[in-house]
Design an enzyme around this catalytic site. Structure first.
Site, PDB file in Angstrom:
ATOM      1  N   LYS A 113       0.861  -1.184   0.000  1.00 30.01           N
ATOM      2  CA  LYS A 113       0.000   0.000   0.000  1.00 30.01           C
ATOM      3  C   LYS A 113       0.896   1.232   0.000  1.00 30.01           C
ATOM      4  CE  LYS A 113      -1.548   2.769   2.979  1.00 30.01           C
ATOM      5  NZ  LYS A 113      -1.465   4.035   2.173  1.00 30.01           N
TER       6      LYS A 113
ATOM      7  N   GLU B  43       9.835   2.065  10.608  1.00 33.27           N
ATOM      8  CA  GLU B  43      10.891   3.038  10.315  1.00 33.27           C
ATOM      9  C   GLU B  43      10.204   4.392  10.314  1.00 33.27           C
ATOM     10  OE1 GLU B  43      13.051   5.681   9.360  1.00 33.27           O
ATOM     11  OE2 GLU B  43      12.555   5.163   7.283  1.00 33.27           O
TER      12      GLU B  43
ATOM     13  N   CYS C 193      13.734  11.631   6.653  1.00 32.28           N
ATOM     14  CA  CYS C 193      13.685  11.400   8.098  1.00 32.28           C
ATOM     15  C   CYS C 193      15.070  11.435   8.728  1.00 32.28           C
ATOM     16  CB  CYS C 193      12.995  10.081   8.401  1.00 32.28           C
ATOM     17  SG  CYS C 193      13.642   8.678   7.477  1.00 32.28           S
TER      18      CYS C 193
ATOM     19  N   GLU D 261       9.744  17.070  14.347  1.00 37.18           N
ATOM     20  CA  GLU D 261      10.210  16.839  12.988  1.00 37.18           C
ATOM     21  C   GLU D 261       9.436  17.758  12.047  1.00 37.18           C
ATOM     22  OE1 GLU D 261      11.355  13.002  10.312  1.00 37.18           O
ATOM     23  OE2 GLU D 261       9.335  13.022  11.159  1.00 37.18           O
TER      24      GLU D 261
END
Length: 480
Positions: A174, A249, A282, A382
């Site tokens: 997906k 992750e 990231c 973040e």
């Protein structure tokens, strides 16, 4: 506008059972480039059922044969590189040159690294010389669900699909509904490679729909997810009732420790890395920690890098950064830049609003904040945009304290000519990866973090083992 309202299930492209349509928006123009369908429960069930049917045959396919399929996939992937790059540029805004050079190339590199690693993979390994009859056997897990993000589409798809194939698992991919087009080209690659029906399936959908359906499906044994920490927590909770294996992750807030003896390119390298891919990585070194002796000079250098970083349409050639992926992301970044100003950080470059000369597209000004305190929002959250926070430190102990003062633990960076110091810091920094003096990790080494960055290990031998279960066997006869 491209019509992509199809899913790849059981070895063929099929129309959705009953689904809502969603437009894929080109972030450079804010115009729709394609329309996809968001799958429903019937589509998810069909894909899982196909993968379940295919598992017994695929899991018992000789490893050498699975490896040959992957070699064929790599050849076709390289031939379709321009198609994949076009999709990435139009779905998530990576500039044209970067799409082909970095985004697509990351996928081919991972596939090759897995091919290399698989040649050394031992499915049955002797436990040790003291007990010749005890072995450890590595077995495929079963049906796995792979949920991938929009920021590095082929990087993440290949880090999941390829090791799962080699391990003997069957799967449902997906991709992000924001950037699904490159994954649909990838499905065409696997179709051309001739994988047995049901081994690989693709269903488009959002997290609340297909993502959740896969997470709680009783016939799915493992979820491998890359994305936000918030979504990773939700997936872990949803998967808990089924006791599924969950590999995550997630986000990062990397610290880049620059000491007074760092090489002369360290600050430039760090700022460029932060702005790379429009800050949508990231592992970006978004917190630049600079020793007080060289702090003022480092701020000036980072300011100069930001002001020289060109921002332009992803459709154009050249070494510039493109837009961020969506209006929602753009607005989030704007809010966080304003938060930095409101909390007292010193804005030295960039800021809110569109870059000069731009009147449409989700473009963000490369932004540098100085005099940042590590408890500020911009140092803890973040941002996922081209925003750099510069924080001064006094000595090695102070640098480690600041760097480790975060919920995340993906990648940290160290810049110093002192080898003993590098070794000390590499062990003290709380993260899954540490890169020093601009040296990247070796091909086949894993990518992954700790804490709120998740604990997946993607790439190389570790990435293949991630998609397998281990079994201890005693009384083994002969050599493994």
């Amino acid at each position: 506008m491209l019509d992509k309202r199809q899913f790849y299930i059981d070895g063929k492209w099929v129309a959705p059972a009953a689904a809502d349509d969603l437009k894929v928006i080109d972030p450079s123009t804010e115009e729709p480039v394609a329309v996809i369908s968001l799958g429903g429960q019937a589509d998810t069930d069909a894909a899982v059922a196909a993968a379940k049917r295919a598992f017994p045959g695929w899991s018992h396919t000789p490893p050498e044969q699975r490896l040959e399929y992957v070699r064929k996939i790599l050849d076709i992937y390289k031939r379709r590189a321009e198609d994949i790059a076009w999709a990435i540029t139009h779905e998530m805004g990576a500039p044209a040159d970067m799409s082909i050079r970095d985004q697509v190339e990351s996928g081919s590199s991972h596939i090759q690294n897995f091919i290399d690693a698989f040649g050394e993979f031992e499915f049955v390994r002797r436990h040790g010389p003291a007990d010749a009859q005890t072995v450890i056997s590595w077995e495929p897990i079963g049906v796995v669900a792979l949920i991938t993000p929009w920021n590095w589409p082929m990087n993440q798809v290949t880090l999941k699909v390829i090791p799962a194939l080699l391990a003997g698992d069957t799967m449902i991919l997906k991709p992000s509904e924001i950037a699904p087009l490159s994954s649909m080209v990838f499905a065409e690659v696997l179709d051309e490679a001739g994988l047995p029906p049901g081994v690989f399936n693709l269903v488009n959908g959002d997290g609340q729909g297909v993502g959740t359906q896969l997470t709680v499906h009783p016939d799915v044994e493992m979820i491998s997810f890359t994305g936000s920490t918030r979504a990773g927590i939700q997936i872990s909770r949803a998967a808990a009732d089924g006791l599924k294996k969950v590999a995550l992750e997630l986000g990062g807030k990397g610290a880049n420790l620059i000491f007074a003896d760092a090489d002369e390119k360290a600050v430039v390298r760090g700022a460029r890395h932060c702005f790379y891919n429009s800050g949508q990585s990231c592992n970006a070194p978004t917190r630049m920690l600079v020793q007080r002796d060289i702090y003022d000079k480092a701020v000036d250098t980072a300011k100069e890098v930001a002001e020289k970083t060109a921002v332009a349409s992803a459709h154009e050639a050249g070494r510039h950064i493109g837009p961020v992926v969506s209006k929602q992301q753009w607005e989030k970044i704007q809010d966080l830049i304003q938060k930095g100003i409101d909390e007292g950080a010193r804005l030295v470059a960039g800021g809110t609003g569109l870059p000069e000369g731009v009147n449409r597209g989700y473009f963000v000004r490369p932004t540098v904040f100085a005099d940042v305190s590590n408890d500020m929002t911009i140092a803890q959250e973040e941002i996922f945009g081209p925003v750099l926070s510069i924080i001064p430190f006094e000595d090695e102990e102070d640098a480690v304290r600041i760097a480790n003062d975060t919920r995340y633990g993906l990648t940290n960076y160290v810049q110093t000519q002192d080898g003993e110091r590098r070794n000390r810091l590499a062990r003290q920094l709380r993260s899954g990866m540490v890169e020093m003096n601009g040296q990247s990790r070796a091909p086949g080494s894993f990518f992954g973090g700790i804490g709120r960055s998740g604990r997946a290990r993607e790439g190389g031998i570790w990435g293949i083992e991630e998609f397998m279960d281990s079994k201890a066997i005693s009384g083994w006869h002969g050599e493994p």
